[in-house]
Write an enzyme that holds these catalytic residues in place. Structure first.
Site, PDB file in Angstrom:
ATOM      1  CG  HIS A  43       1.440  14.905   3.787  1.00 27.39           C
ATOM      2  ND1 HIS A  43       1.782  15.020   2.456  1.00 27.39           N
ATOM      3  CD2 HIS A  43       0.617  13.841   3.887  1.00 27.39           C
ATOM      4  CE1 HIS A  43       1.167  14.063   1.771  1.00 27.39           C
ATOM      5  NE2 HIS A  43       0.452  13.336   2.623  1.00 27.39           N
ATOM      6  CB  CYS A  82      -3.427  -4.988   2.126  1.00 28.22           C
ATOM      7  SG  CYS A  82      -2.554  -4.773   0.582  1.00 28.22           S
ATOM      8  CB  SER A 107      -1.021   0.025   1.132  1.00 32.84           C
ATOM      9  OG  SER A 107      -1.962   1.048   0.855  1.00 32.84           O
TER      10      SER A 107
END
EC number: 4.1.1.19
Length: 128
Positions: free
Chosen positions: A81, A96, A76
């Site tokens: 940020h 996953c 994934s």
């Protein structure tokens, strides 16, 4: 806050494990260092036993400034940020993969950014 969040849920039907959070009061020099943050996320990918597909990082200017780093992994992603004006970062680790550990990646990044405080959340992204 190093509790084993993942161990609190039934792992028989987990499709996705999502660890995410907010990091407060971080040194703004670190938050604007694109190369450091890029390498930090790369190392977190390894620590979490994920397989890197591609990583992108960029600075954004303006009043708030900061850096974004996105690692696309086979399982994934990891997204970091930062906002230098607020000495703040958000971190999102989703997988996953059965053998990957998003909490390990999250905790490693936190240990290197050294926020004065942070919040960590876990979401079970299973089919039921």
């Amino acid at each position: 806050m190093s509790s084993q969040l993942i161990s609190l849920v039934n792992t028989d039907r987990i499709i996705g494990k999502h660890v995410f959070g907010n990091l407060y009061d971080i040194d703004p020099k670190i938050l604007n260092d694109k190369d450091f943050l890029h390498n930090l996320v790369l190392e977190a990918v390894k620590i979490a036993n994920m397989k890197l597909v591609e990583i992108k990082s960029w600075n954004f200017g303006g009043k708030k400034g900061g850096v974004s780093v996105i690692a696309l992994v086979e399982e994934s992603h990891i997204a970091l940020h930062t906002w230098t004006e607020y000495n703040y970062a958000t971190l999102d680790v989703y997988t996953c993969g059965e053998n990957s550990n998003p909490q390990a990646a999250f905790e490693y990044i936190v240990s290197q950014l050294k926020p004065k405080r942070y919040q960590m959340f876990y979401a079970d992204r299973s089919s039921e």
